[in-house]
Design a protein around this motif. Sequence first.
Motif, PDB file in Angstrom:
ATOM      1  N   LYS A   1     -27.159  -3.619  16.438  1.00 12.47           N
ATOM      2  CA  LYS A   1     -26.532  -4.173  17.475  1.00 12.47           C
ATOM      3  C   LYS A   1     -26.806  -5.679  17.727  1.00 12.47           C
ATOM      4  O   LYS A   1     -26.114  -6.398  17.808  1.00 12.47           O
ATOM      5  CB  LYS A   1     -26.440  -3.384  18.795  1.00 12.47           C
ATOM      6  N   THR A   2     -28.029  -5.931  17.897  1.00  6.86           N
ATOM      7  CA  THR A   2     -28.591  -7.155  18.266  1.00  6.86           C
ATOM      8  C   THR A   2     -28.083  -8.330  17.116  1.00  6.86           C
ATOM      9  O   THR A   2     -27.671  -9.289  17.369  1.00  6.86           O
ATOM     10  CB  THR A   2     -30.040  -7.115  18.374  1.00  6.86           C
ATOM     11  N   SER A   3     -28.521  -7.998  15.788  1.00  2.00           N
ATOM     12  CA  SER A   3     -27.975  -8.780  14.805  1.00  2.00           C
ATOM     13  C   SER A   3     -26.653  -9.011  14.844  1.00  2.00           C
ATOM     14  O   SER A   3     -25.963  -9.932  14.616  1.00  2.00           O
ATOM     15  CB  SER A   3     -28.545  -8.199  13.421  1.00  2.00           C
ATOM     16  N   GLY A   4     -25.816  -8.078  14.791  1.00  9.55           N
ATOM     17  CA  GLY A   4     -24.385  -8.247  14.920  1.00  9.55           C
ATOM     18  C   GLY A   4     -23.812  -9.036  15.965  1.00  9.55           C
ATOM     19  O   GLY A   4     -23.046  -9.937  15.787  1.00  9.55           O
ATOM     20  N   GLN A   5     -24.318  -8.854  17.206  1.00 10.96           N
ATOM     21  CA  GLN A   5     -24.037  -9.921  18.552  1.00 10.96           C
ATOM     22  C   GLN A   5     -24.394 -11.350  17.924  1.00 10.96           C
ATOM     23  O   GLN A   5     -23.495 -12.182  18.630  1.00 10.96           O
ATOM     24  CB  GLN A   5     -24.772  -9.331  19.597  1.00 10.96           C
ATOM     25  N   LEU A   6     -25.440 -11.425  17.381  1.00  8.73           N
ATOM     26  CA  LEU A   6     -26.208 -12.787  17.029  1.00  8.73           C
ATOM     27  C   LEU A   6     -25.144 -13.376  16.173  1.00  8.73           C
ATOM     28  O   LEU A   6     -24.533 -14.418  16.369  1.00  8.73           O
ATOM     29  CB  LEU A   6     -27.508 -12.603  16.574  1.00  8.73           C
ATOM     30  N   HIS A   7     -24.846 -12.561  15.095  1.00 10.34           N
ATOM     31  CA  HIS A   7     -23.873 -13.242  14.158  1.00 10.34           C
ATOM     32  C   HIS A   7     -22.297 -13.585  14.758  1.00 10.34           C
ATOM     33  O   HIS A   7     -21.773 -14.253  14.223  1.00 10.34           O
ATOM     34  CB  HIS A   7     -23.810 -12.398  12.784  1.00 10.34           C
ATOM     35  N   SER A   8     -22.000 -12.628  15.361  1.00  4.23           N
ATOM     36  CA  SER A   8     -20.634 -12.860  16.244  1.00  4.23           C
ATOM     37  C   SER A   8     -20.699 -14.154  16.970  1.00  4.23           C
ATOM     38  O   SER A   8     -19.612 -14.932  16.929  1.00  4.23           O
ATOM     39  CB  SER A   8     -20.334 -11.634  17.023  1.00  4.23           C
ATOM     40  N   VAL A   9     -21.684 -14.266  17.769  1.00  2.00           N
ATOM     41  CA  VAL A   9     -21.639 -15.336  18.601  1.00  2.00           C
ATOM     42  C   VAL A   9     -21.922 -16.648  17.764  1.00  2.00           C
ATOM     43  O   VAL A   9     -21.129 -17.761  17.892  1.00  2.00           O
ATOM     44  CB  VAL A   9     -23.038 -15.557  19.740  1.00  2.00           C
ATOM     45  N   LYS A  10     -22.778 -16.553  16.716  1.00  2.45           N
ATOM     46  CA  LYS A  10     -22.988 -17.884  15.803  1.00  2.45           C
ATOM     47  C   LYS A  10     -21.767 -18.174  15.199  1.00  2.45           C
ATOM     48  O   LYS A  10     -21.385 -19.497  15.073  1.00  2.45           O
ATOM     49  CB  LYS A  10     -24.142 -17.635  14.910  1.00  2.45           C
ATOM     50  N   GLY A  11     -20.934 -16.986  14.786  1.00  2.00           N
ATOM     51  CA  GLY A  11     -19.724 -17.418  14.126  1.00  2.00           C
ATOM     52  C   GLY A  11     -18.888 -18.028  15.053  1.00  2.00           C
ATOM     53  O   GLY A  11     -18.065 -19.133  14.484  1.00  2.00           O
TER      54      GLY A  11
END
Length: 102
Positions: A8-18
């Motif tokens: 979940k944390t990695s997914g959120q990070l990539h979502s925000v970075k994207g």
Amino acid sequence: MSSGEPNKTSGQLHSVKGNVVETIGNVTGATSWQQSGKEEHAQGEAEYKAAQAKGYAEGTIDRLGGKKDAVLGAVTGDRQQEAEGNLRHDKGEVQQEFNKNT
């Protein structure tokens, strides 16, 4: 997803970075950044949802297994098994709530 498991944390990070990369692309007119940002955001959202589904399923397994152990312990008079089953059931319930799709 370096471990191969959704996170979940990695997914959120990539979502925000994207989103940030896409916004920079929109501001500068750089279509490659726009596209790259959209793709990373989508991948991040997919990873988050996969981790959420996995967590919910694990919670379901704990909840059902705990209920079975609690009932079996109650029927056989094994209070320790009953208590451990109730704890596992409650843990699974919390995990399901934490990973519920909203």
